[in-house]
Design an enzyme around this catalytic site. Sequence first.
Site, PDB file in Angstrom:
ATOM      1  N   CYS A   1       0.835  -1.192   0.000  1.00  0.00           N
ATOM      2  CA  CYS A   1       0.000   0.000   0.000  1.00  0.00           C
ATOM      3  C   CYS A   1       0.879   1.255   0.000  1.00  0.00           C
ATOM      4  CB  CYS A   1      -0.890  -0.026   1.242  1.00  0.00           C
ATOM      5  SG  CYS A   1      -1.644   1.535   1.676  1.00  0.00           S
TER       6      CYS A   1
ATOM      7  N   HIS B   1       0.085   4.152   0.805  1.00  0.00           N
ATOM      8  CA  HIS B   1      -0.260   5.077   1.891  1.00  0.00           C
ATOM      9  C   HIS B   1       0.384   4.690   3.218  1.00  0.00           C
ATOM     10  CE1 HIS B   1      -4.100   5.762  -0.664  1.00  0.00           C
ATOM     11  NE2 HIS B   1      -3.136   6.591  -1.024  1.00  0.00           N
TER      12      HIS B   1
ATOM     13  N   GLN C   1      -4.882  -0.540  -5.120  1.00  0.00           N
ATOM     14  CA  GLN C   1      -5.382  -1.662  -5.913  1.00  0.00           C
ATOM     15  C   GLN C   1      -6.106  -1.204  -7.174  1.00  0.00           C
ATOM     16  OE1 GLN C   1      -7.172  -4.880  -3.665  1.00  0.00           O
ATOM     17  NE2 GLN C   1      -8.649  -5.247  -5.293  1.00  0.00           N
TER      18      GLN C   1
ATOM     19  N   HIS D   1      -5.978  -6.053   2.474  1.00  0.00           N
ATOM     20  CA  HIS D   1      -5.092  -4.933   2.758  1.00  0.00           C
ATOM     21  C   HIS D   1      -4.719  -4.922   4.240  1.00  0.00           C
ATOM     22  CE1 HIS D   1      -5.821  -2.537  -1.089  1.00  0.00           C
ATOM     23  NE2 HIS D   1      -6.533  -3.641  -1.218  1.00  0.00           N
TER      24      HIS D   1
ATOM     25  N   CYS E   1      -3.211  -2.721   5.813  1.00  0.00           N
ATOM     26  CA  CYS E   1      -3.441  -1.420   6.446  1.00  0.00           C
ATOM     27  C   CYS E   1      -4.824  -1.365   7.072  1.00  0.00           C
ATOM     28  CB  CYS E   1      -3.279  -0.281   5.429  1.00  0.00           C
ATOM     29  SG  CYS E   1      -4.349  -0.412   3.991  1.00  0.00           S
TER      30      CYS E   1
END
Length: 202
Positions: free
Chosen positions: A92, A94, A133, A161, A163
């Site tokens: 990810c 982020h 994604q 994910h 996260c």
Amino acid sequence: MSSKPKLTPVNAIARPDRAEAEKAVRTLLLWAGDDPDREGLKATPERVVRSYEEFFAGYGADPYDVLQRTFEEVEGYDDMVILRGIRFESYCEHHMVPIIGTCHVAYLPKNRVVGISKLARVIEIYSKRLQIQEKMTAQIATAINDVLEPRGVAVVVEGEHQCMTTRGVHKPGVAMVTSQMTGVFRDNPVTRSEFLAMIGKG
């Protein structure tokens, strides 16, 4: 054949050397509250940098080049080519934590086909970059569509994910599903339904 788009600008960015990268890991270890000089962590900066070379190997590869070798001798075959359940590991952009999942890819050939390992390699290249994604799904479909110029491309990506599962809302077992369709897969509901049924989503 469509003109090949330029690689993402990040590939032209000047990269720090290994010593600078290892120093950055030491800083993060200190920030986390631990001693990078203790026995268990002494080699951690070096190990992390080696791991990053593997995790983000996609920045050093061009998916358009991978797809260049195609075959036209297919004895008139013009039905779907499908790869189901290709496992991927991405990160990810982020939070820099893993996205782990599977990708399903299909295309309807027009004049040529490509080796199936090349399709898996395209997924590998895009997944081995910092990603979201939705973007990865579109990149895979666009690359296949641009190079092979088929009658259509379909890509479905399912990812868990970390996260979301190991931080924040802490909801394990939730899969995010994204899709990108071009050509007949977008325009013809029957073709799209056939593809979705063949990957177990119909």
